[in-house]
Design a protein around this motif. Structure first.
Motif, PDB file in Angstrom:
ATOM      1  N   GLN A  99       0.819  -1.208   0.000  1.00 10.60           N
ATOM      2  CA  GLN A  99       0.000   0.000   0.000  1.00 10.60           C
ATOM      3  C   GLN A  99       0.859   1.266   0.000  1.00 10.60           C
ATOM      4  O   GLN A  99       0.603   2.204  -0.743  1.00 10.60           O
ATOM      5  CB  GLN A  99      -0.945  -0.008   1.211  1.00 10.60           C
ATOM      6  N   GLU A 100       1.892   1.263   0.830  1.00  4.05           N
ATOM      7  CA  GLU A 100       2.774   2.441   0.928  1.00  4.05           C
ATOM      8  C   GLU A 100       3.455   2.729  -0.409  1.00  4.05           C
ATOM      9  O   GLU A 100       3.474   3.872  -0.875  1.00  4.05           O
ATOM     10  CB  GLU A 100       3.825   2.183   2.008  1.00  4.05           C
ATOM     11  N   GLN A 103       0.871   3.826  -3.160  1.00  4.74           N
ATOM     12  CA  GLN A 103       0.444   5.225  -3.006  1.00  4.74           C
ATOM     13  C   GLN A 103       1.553   6.193  -3.385  1.00  4.74           C
ATOM     14  O   GLN A 103       1.291   7.285  -3.876  1.00  4.74           O
ATOM     15  CB  GLN A 103      -0.017   5.478  -1.569  1.00  4.74           C
ATOM     16  N   SER A 104       2.808   5.795  -3.187  1.00  5.63           N
ATOM     17  CA  SER A 104       3.947   6.645  -3.549  1.00  5.63           C
ATOM     18  C   SER A 104       4.309   6.518  -5.024  1.00  5.63           C
ATOM     19  O   SER A 104       5.181   7.225  -5.516  1.00  5.63           O
ATOM     20  CB  SER A 104       5.168   6.264  -2.709  1.00  5.63           C
TER      21      SER A 104
END
Length: 140
Positions: A99-100, A103-104
């Motif tokens: 997820q991190e 999103q980046s």
């Protein structure tokens, strides 16, 4: 040039770095890149030039046929189309960074142990370093 290391002159390397820097800045200014220093996805200038020269050669010599991989059609028996490369990407242990990183808008590899890639002579040297670092010692 498969299997051969491409060596560029220092002048060409400077031109290539300038090209990537300007392209990334332009892409950033147009809202298509998260940071002007993010060079991810920018093809090497040498690759672009070789591709263009191949295009020109086959355009000017229509009697020549560009060699292409034979494509297999997938079937229900589980046959894999080997004319396409497939990758499985799992960021972090049990994909805990998915997820991190998603999103980046980046893909991360835990290859800090390689340090500066300029220290390696060729792709095989990098593969050997990765193999030595892996627990199972496999070269991929």
């Amino acid at each position: 040039m498969k299997g051969k290391r491409k060596k560029y002159t220092k002048e060409f390397v400077k031109i290539n770095e300038s090209f990537k820097r300007h392209y990334a800045q332009m892409d950033y200014d147009n809202g298509n890149r998260s940071q002007p220093t993010n060079y991810g996805g920018i093809a090497q200038l040498g690759t672009i030039l070789r591709s263009y020269l191949k295009f020109l050669y086959y355009t000017e010599n229509p009697e020549k046929i560009y060699p292409k991989r034979e494509q297999k059609s997938s079937s229900l028996d589980g046959q894999v189309d080997d004319s396409v490369n497939y990758w499985l990407y799992v960021p972090g242990d049990d994909a805990n960074l998915w997820q991190e990183l998603f999103q980046s808008e980046i893909i991360g590899f835990d290859w800090d142990f390689l340090e500066d890639l300029n220290q390696y002579e060729n792709r095989l040297d990098i593969q050997k370093a990765i193999s030595e670092h892996r627990k199972d010692k496999k070269i991929h």
